[in-house]
Scaffold this active site. Structure first.
Site, short mmCIF file in Angstrom:
data_model
loop_
_atom_site.label_atom_id
_atom_site.label_comp_id
_atom_site.label_asym_id
_atom_site.label_seq_id
_atom_site.Cartn_x
_atom_site.Cartn_y
_atom_site.Cartn_z
N GLY A 1 0.81 -1.22 0.00
CA GLY A 1 0.00 0.00 0.00
C GLY A 1 0.84 1.26 0.00
N HIS B 1 10.94 5.88 3.00
CA HIS B 1 10.64 6.48 4.31
C HIS B 1 10.44 5.36 5.31
CE1 HIS B 1 7.03 6.22 1.82
NE2 HIS B 1 6.32 5.95 2.91
#
Ligand code: AMP
Length: 120
Positions: free
Chosen positions: A97, A104
Site C-alpha cells: 500500500g 521512508h
C-alpha cells in the site's frame, strides 16, 4: 522504475513544501506524519533520491545506509519511544500500500501497537 524527483518527499527535502521537522543531519530528515496512525508517528527519509528500501539497499553507499539507520535511532531517542518501544515500518510496492515513492521509515509508538499486521 526511475525515481520521480517531484514526489512529495523530494519536494519537502527541497523546502518547496513545509513539514513539521523533528530531526535533520547530513544523511536524513525526520518529520511528523501528516496523518498520524499512533500518538507518535514520524517519518525518517534519506536525503538521497531512493524510491524504496530495495533501491536504497542496491544503490546507496555504506555511509548513507549507516546514516539513515543511525538517524532512526537518534529520532527514537529524541521522541522518547526507545524505552517503551516502537515499530519501524518501511512499505515497498503495491501489496504494502506504499503511497510515496521516496524511501521512508515510519516510526510509530506512544501506545501499545497491537498486532503487527491487521487481519481483514
Ligand atoms: P506509505 O504508505 O508508507 O507510502 O506512507 C506515506 C505516508 O506519508 C502516509 O503515512 C502519509 O500520511 C504521509 N504523508 C503524505 N504526505 C505527507 C506530508 N506532506 N507530510 C507528512 N506526511 C505525509
Amino acid at each position: 522504475m526511475a525515481y520521480d524527483p517531484n514526489n512529495i518527499f523530494a519536494r519537502i527535502l527541497r523546502g518547496e513544501i513545509p513539514c513539521k521537522k523533528e530531526y535533520e543531519d547530513d544523511f536524513a530528515l525526520a518529520f511528523h506524519d501528516i496523518n498520524p496512525q499512533a500518538p507518535v508517528h514520524v517519518l525518517v527519509i534519506p536525503k538521497g533520491a531512493y524510491e524504496n528500501m530495495t533501491d536504497f539497499a542496491e544503490r546507496a553507499s555504506d555511509s548513507e545506509i549507516g546514516g539513515l539507520f543511525r538517524a532512526v535511532r537518534k529520532v527514537s531517542a529524541q521522541l522518547g519511544v526507545d524505552g517503551p518501544g516502537y515499530r519501524m515500518i518501511a512499505n515497498i510496492g503495491d501489496d504494502s500500500g506504499s503511497e510515496v515513492p521516496h524511501l521512508h521509515i515510519h516510526i510509530c509508538g506512544g501506545r501499545k501497537l497491537g498486532r503487527m499486521i491487521p487481519q481483514d
